[in-house]
Design a protein around this motif. Structure first.
Motif, short mmCIF file in Angstrom:
data_model
loop_
_atom_site.label_atom_id
_atom_site.label_comp_id
_atom_site.label_asym_id
_atom_site.label_seq_id
_atom_site.Cartn_x
_atom_site.Cartn_y
_atom_site.Cartn_z
N THR A 1 0.85 -1.19 0.00
CA THR A 1 0.00 0.00 0.00
C THR A 1 0.88 1.24 0.00
O THR A 1 2.00 1.22 0.49
N CYS A 2 0.36 2.31 -0.60
CA CYS A 2 1.10 3.58 -0.62
C CYS A 2 0.19 4.74 -0.27
O CYS A 2 0.37 5.84 -0.75
N SER B 1 -2.07 -3.04 -3.79
CA SER B 1 -2.49 -4.31 -4.38
C SER B 1 -2.02 -5.45 -3.49
O SER B 1 -1.15 -5.28 -2.65
N GLY B 2 -2.62 -6.60 -3.72
CA GLY B 2 -2.23 -7.79 -2.97
C GLY B 2 -2.31 -9.01 -3.85
O GLY B 2 -3.03 -9.03 -4.85
N SER C 1 -5.14 -10.77 -5.62
CA SER C 1 -6.29 -10.96 -4.74
C SER C 1 -7.05 -9.66 -4.48
O SER C 1 -8.23 -9.70 -4.16
N TRP C 2 -6.40 -8.50 -4.64
CA TRP C 2 -7.09 -7.24 -4.49
C TRP C 2 -6.29 -6.12 -5.15
O TRP C 2 -5.10 -6.24 -5.41
N LEU C 3 -7.00 -5.02 -5.48
CA LEU C 3 -6.40 -3.87 -6.14
C LEU C 3 -7.14 -2.61 -5.69
O LEU C 3 -8.37 -2.60 -5.65
N ALA C 4 -6.39 -1.58 -5.32
CA ALA C 4 -7.03 -0.31 -4.91
C ALA C 4 -6.44 0.83 -5.70
O ALA C 4 -5.36 0.75 -6.22
#
Length: 64
Positions: free
Chosen positions: A33-34, A40-41, A61-64
């Protein structure tokens, strides 16, 4: 476990789950994370070769 980047312009934090083992495979979640909606994961799958762990698959598995 987590590590950080010391760059004040882009403070990145990376976290690692404890590994899970099944036979010769190791499963680990890794996330970065930033700040805000930035990160992302993924699930990483490694296989033991008899000498070292070899990355054999990565699944987001995830994206923001």
């Amino acid at each position: 476990m987590a590590s950080t980047n010391d760059d004040p312009e882009c403070p990145v934090r990376t976290s690692y789950s404890l590994p899970s083992f099944v036979d010769e495979y190791m499963f680990m979640d890794v996330g970065s994370t930033c700040g805000g909606l930035c990160g992302s994961g993924e699930l990483r799958i490694y296989r033991w070769t008899g000498k070292h762990w070899l990355l054999v698959a990565r699944r987001q598995s995830w994206l923001a």
